[in-house]
Write an enzyme that holds these catalytic residues in place. Structure first.
Site, PDB file in Angstrom:
ATOM      1  N   LEU A   1     -30.909-101.985  40.121  1.00  0.00           N
ATOM      2  CA  LEU A   1     -30.890-101.642  41.533  1.00  0.00           C
ATOM      3  C   LEU A   1     -32.269-101.994  42.089  1.00  0.00           C
ATOM      4  O   LEU A   1     -33.288-101.786  41.413  1.00  0.00           O
ATOM      5  CB  LEU A   1     -30.620-100.149  41.755  1.00  0.00           C
ATOM      6  CG  LEU A   1     -29.228 -99.611  41.420  1.00  0.00           C
ATOM      7  CD1 LEU A   1     -29.173 -98.109  41.688  1.00  0.00           C
ATOM      8  CD2 LEU A   1     -28.138-100.330  42.200  1.00  0.00           C
ATOM      9  N   ASP A   2     -32.317-102.521  43.308  1.00  0.00           N
ATOM     10  CA  ASP A   2     -33.603-102.829  43.923  1.00  0.00           C
ATOM     11  C   ASP A   2     -34.428-101.551  44.075  1.00  0.00           C
ATOM     12  O   ASP A   2     -33.883-100.446  44.106  1.00  0.00           O
ATOM     13  CB  ASP A   2     -33.403-103.472  45.296  1.00  0.00           C
ATOM     14  CG  ASP A   2     -32.696-104.814  45.202  1.00  0.00           C
ATOM     15  OD1 ASP A   2     -32.791-105.452  44.139  1.00  0.00           O
ATOM     16  OD2 ASP A   2     -32.049-105.207  46.189  1.00  0.00           O
ATOM     17  N   LYS A   3     -35.729-101.722  44.223  1.00  0.00           N
ATOM     18  CA  LYS A   3     -36.655-100.587  44.286  1.00  0.00           C
ATOM     19  C   LYS A   3     -36.234 -99.539  45.311  1.00  0.00           C
ATOM     20  O   LYS A   3     -36.260 -98.337  45.032  1.00  0.00           O
ATOM     21  CB  LYS A   3     -38.068-101.097  44.600  1.00  0.00           C
ATOM     22  CG  LYS A   3     -39.108-100.008  44.725  1.00  0.00           C
ATOM     23  CD  LYS A   3     -40.478-100.578  45.031  1.00  0.00           C
ATOM     24  CE  LYS A   3     -41.516 -99.478  45.195  1.00  0.00           C
ATOM     25  NZ  LYS A   3     -42.859-100.026  45.505  1.00  0.00           N
TER      26      LYS A   3
END
Length: 316
Positions: free
Chosen positions: A145-147
């Site tokens: 998952l992106d930051k």
């Protein structure tokens, strides 16, 4: 790394069964899903892959009944991959896997510019047996998952679970659903975006919709959940898992995700967001050992709920 097959490690012998030729690197990636594409490439570059006894190259064409030997030395230890105490919002856990509700601002795994304070650091403290599962910097990581994307993420706690979960992601046995607030309202009630994604031709830190020849196939299903005036709440289901896929596809259709500084519009919002309003709300998969269907849902973050309330008031 030492010579071929020297020291600790694993020697794997495979036989190419297909009637049509295929590149060595691409076939090995399909056969060893627990290894990253980059790590397979390193093995080839280091001379740790042989085809019929001869050192192979990435472009070596495989033909029917070719024998491929792959020597995999153990992962190189990273001095900064250390356990760090971290409060984890655990949605499910047993001896084989753990599902986390990831908060915004938390990077999943270490990188050269972000060496600690990641989810992996917290998992290493929470799961002492995690090191060595699945590679150098991403022990146990099945998907990313992106930051600033929140919500469900599954992490394997054994090599067997890792391999089986990665196969489920690739074969779409695992189901991943997201909620996002986007700019504007789509003309239809639902749809499917099929558009290849690759590196942006100018800004190499970004991704973009590109031609099929230069990018990787990407497919995103979406449906409208709630119109919100100049905005809309959409639900997404992924067929593929390309980097920034939902964010890039939304921007490509003219409806970028609210709060996305990389692909979106700079517009004053009624709520201060730390990043894109994108939440992995539901994760469904077959348990890698028992086979039972496991469904996890992550509640919306408070700031996401606050954004929805503010937009509902504004639109009414």
């Amino acid at each position: 790394m030492g010579a071929f097959g020297e020291g600790e490690g694993e020697l794997v012998t495979l036989h190419y069964p297909k009637p049509l030729p295929m590149r060595l690197d691409r076939w090995l990636v399909s056969q060893r899903p627990e290894q990253s594409r980059a790590r397979i490439q390193k093995f080839i570059d280091a001379g740790y892959v042989r085809v019929n006894g001869v050192t192979g190259r990435a472009k070596t064409p495989l033909r029917t009944d070719d024998t491929v030997e792959l020597w995999m030395p153990p992962p190189e230890p990273l001095p900064y991959l250390v356990p760090q105490p971290m409060a984890l919002d655990v949605l499910f856990e047993d001896e084989h896997l753990i599902v986390i509700n990831k908060p915004a601002g938390l990077t999943v795994h270490p990188a050269p510019g972000n060496k600690d304070g990641t989810l992996v650091n917290g998992l290493l403290h929470h799961c002492p047996d995690l090191p060595g599962i699945g590679g150098e910097m991403r022990p146990g990581i099945v998907h990313r998952l992106d930051k600033d994307t929140t919500g469900c993420i599954v992490v394997a706690k054994s090599q067997e679970a890792l391999v089986k979960l990665q196969v489920q992601i690739q074969q779409r046995i695992a189901s991943r659903e997201y909620l996002a607030v986007v700019h504007g309202r789509p003309a239809a009630e639902s749809g499917t975006i099929v558009a290849a994604i690759g590196r942006h031709p100018v800004d190499r830190k970004k991704y973009a919709v590109v031609t099929d020849a230069t990018g990787r196939h990407a497919c995103t299903h979406w449906r409208l959940i709630e119109p919100l005036g100049d905005y809309a709440l959409l639900r997404f289901k992924l067929d593929t898992g390309r980097t920034h896929q939902i964010r890039v596809h939304c921007a490509h259709t003219g409806h970028p995700i609210v709060g996305d500084a990389t692909y979106g519009r700079c517009r004053k919002l009624p709520v201060a967001l730390s990043g894109q309003a994108l939440h992995a709300v539901r994760l469904a998969l077959d348990h890698p050992i028992s086979g039972e269907r496991l469904v996890c849902e992550a509640p919306l973050p408070e700031v996401f709920e606050t954004l929805l309330l503010a937009l509902r008031r504004r639109s009414s």
